[in-house]
Each structure stands twice: as structure tokens, then as C-alpha cells.
Write an enzyme that holds these catalytic residues in place. Structure first.
Site, short mmCIF file in Angstrom:
data_model
loop_
_atom_site.label_atom_id
_atom_site.label_comp_id
_atom_site.label_asym_id
_atom_site.label_seq_id
_atom_site.Cartn_x
_atom_site.Cartn_y
_atom_site.Cartn_z
N HIS A 47 56.42 33.97 -22.66
CA HIS A 47 57.11 34.86 -23.59
C HIS A 47 56.95 36.33 -23.25
CE1 HIS A 47 56.15 31.17 -26.04
NE2 HIS A 47 57.46 31.25 -26.17
N GLU A 152 56.78 20.02 -27.87
CA GLU A 152 57.53 20.88 -28.78
C GLU A 152 58.94 20.40 -29.08
OE1 GLU A 152 57.49 24.76 -26.97
OE2 GLU A 152 57.76 23.94 -24.96
N ASP A 178 58.09 25.74 -32.24
CA ASP A 178 59.24 25.18 -31.53
C ASP A 178 59.55 23.77 -32.01
OD1 ASP A 178 60.14 27.20 -29.62
OD2 ASP A 178 58.17 27.01 -28.74
#
Length: 256
Positions: A47, A152, A178
């Protein structure tokens, strides 16, 4: 030669409290988190764009401070996995793993031959520049390296038992944010469907002798619930959120 021992502690039934780094760019954060009592820190390169020099400094400071450095990568490509482990990481976290075949590829990329294809660099920074033979380095790192796959999606939960059975995988990490989105319930951390999925992942890990992990939760009640289900790799959050919470609490206390 022991480097950290976190993997051994987990194998013996211990737990790990983990912090994720998104803002930090210097080694001091590793020293602070080690002093605070965290067992591992994760450099999030999925990220965020943490540069190579900053990542190297943080990982080396972590090794010296006794906190295990791991790197979260954007995908399961073997090149970056080997590069992260050669640069000083004691483990990797890989997102979007949905079946045993994908998990097997990750394990092979992170394990030395003959089990895998992890590269042998000319020098291992994990030993803080102490002289060590290549054979001893490989043996020590094989015993210390953690491979964490992130669960996820709904499909990953359905395949949790098969993923947990893959040799070379240490932790199945449930990404609550997620996963809640994939379940059609984004951000709904109280939803029973999310916790049913968490229980399924925890059971798969217990049956396979693997460690169940969880992140994306922030409420004390959620941490307690996760521990009741048997989760032993607990993400406490990321540095930005922890800093913001502590800063806001201090201002509130002073103004009161």
C-alpha cells in the site's frame, strides 16, 4: 545461530503482536516498536512506496533491536520475495492468496533449495556483519524465516484448509478489511459472516498445525474475540493510526 526466535516461539504455541509500518522511513521506528514490546514489524510495500534504502535501514535496526522484520509485498512474484529476504527480512506477507497452488509458489520462492528456489546472496545482512559460512547462514535462516499468506477473499476462506496444508506456509493471515469488502459487507467488522469466516480459517490452521493471524480490526472487543478463536498472530494496526490515536488522546487529556 539464533537471529530472533519468533518462528520457534510460534511453533511452541506462543503469540505475536505485530505492527505495520506505512509512514516510517528510519530505523528509529524499529527501536521504538521493539521497546514498546511488539514481536514483529511489517514494512508495507503493498500500500506504500517505502524506498529500498529506508527499508534496509529499518530491517537492520529491527534485527539489532530484537524485533522480527517482515515485508508485505504487492503480489506473489518470486523475484521481489527473494530480494526482500536477501535484504534482511525474516519473512514475507503475500496478499490475495486464494488456493493451495498459489500458496505453494509463495513457499517455494521463500525457501532455500531443495524445498524451494530462494536465492543465495553473496552476503546475508541478518547476522549484523558477523562472519558466518553460507551453510550456517542457510540453516539459521531456514529455521527463522516466516511465510505469511493473506486470506482476504471468499474463495480463500473456502480453500483455507488446503492452503494451511501447504508445506512451508507458517501463518494464514485473515485481512478483515478486504475480506469484509469481498463478502459484500465493507467495513462491517461486527458482521457474523466475517467471524464465521475467521472461525473457519482458525480451524484450518489448528488442524494443519499452522498459526492463524488477523488484521484490520481495531476494537478491543474484536481483539478479544479473535484471541478466543485461537488467533495468535495479531496485527495491532499501522504506525499512522497508532500515532494519530496517541496524539489525539494526549491533546484530549491536556485540554481536560
Amino acid at each position: 545461530m539464533a537471529i530472533n526466535g519468533l518462528k520457534a516461539r510460534l511453533a511452541q504455541g506462543g503469540s505475536a503482536v505485530v505492527v505495520t509500518l506505512q509512514l516510517a522511513r528510519t530505523g528509529d521506528v524499529a527501536r521504538i516498536m521493539a521497546q514498546a514490546g511488539y514481536d514483529a514489524l511489517v514494512l508495507d510495500r503493498e500500500h506504500n512506496l517505502i524506498g529500498g534504502d529506508a527499508a534496509s535501514e529499518i530491517m537492520l535496526a529491527a534485527l539489532e533491536s530484537g524485533i522480527a522484520p517482515l515485508m508485505r509485498l504487492p503480489d506473489a512474484q518470486p523475484g521481489p520475495i527473494g530480494q526482500a529476504l536477501s535484504a534482511g527480512a525474516l519473512g514475507v506477507m503475500i496478499p490475495r492468496i486464494e488456493d493451495a497452488a498459489q500458496a505453494g509458489e509463495v513457499a517455494r520462492a521463500a525457501r532455500f533449495a531443495p524445498e524451494g528456489r530462494r536465492p543465495l546472496p553473496p552476503m546475508f545482512p541478518h547476522f549484523r556483519r558477523r562472519p558466518i559460512s553460507q551453510g550456517d547462514a542457510v540453516a539459521a535462516l531456514a529455521a527463522e524465516t516466516l511465510v505469511v499468506v493473506i486470506i482476504e477473499t471468499r474463495l480463500a476462506v473456502e480453500n483455507a484448509a488446503a492452503i494451511a496444508a501447504v508445506p512451508g506456509i507458517d501463518v494464514l493471515f485473515l485481512g478483515a478489511s478486504d475480506l469484509s469488502a469481498d463478502l459484500g459487507r465493507p467495513g462491517m467488522k461486527e458482521d457474523p459472516v466475517l467471524w464465521e469466516a475467521a472461525a473457519r480459517v482458525a480451524t484450518a490452521c489448528r488442524d494443519a498445525g499452522k498459526v492463524p493471524g488477523i488484521g484490520g480490526i481495531t476494537e478491543e472487543a474484536h481483539f478479544a474475540r479473535a484471541k478466543e478463536l485461537g488467533f495468535r498472530w495479531i496485527s495491532a494496526g499501522h504506525d499512522a493510526a497508532l500515532l494519530q490515536a496517541a496524539a489525539a488522546a494526549k491533546v484530549k487529556a491536556i485540554r481536560a
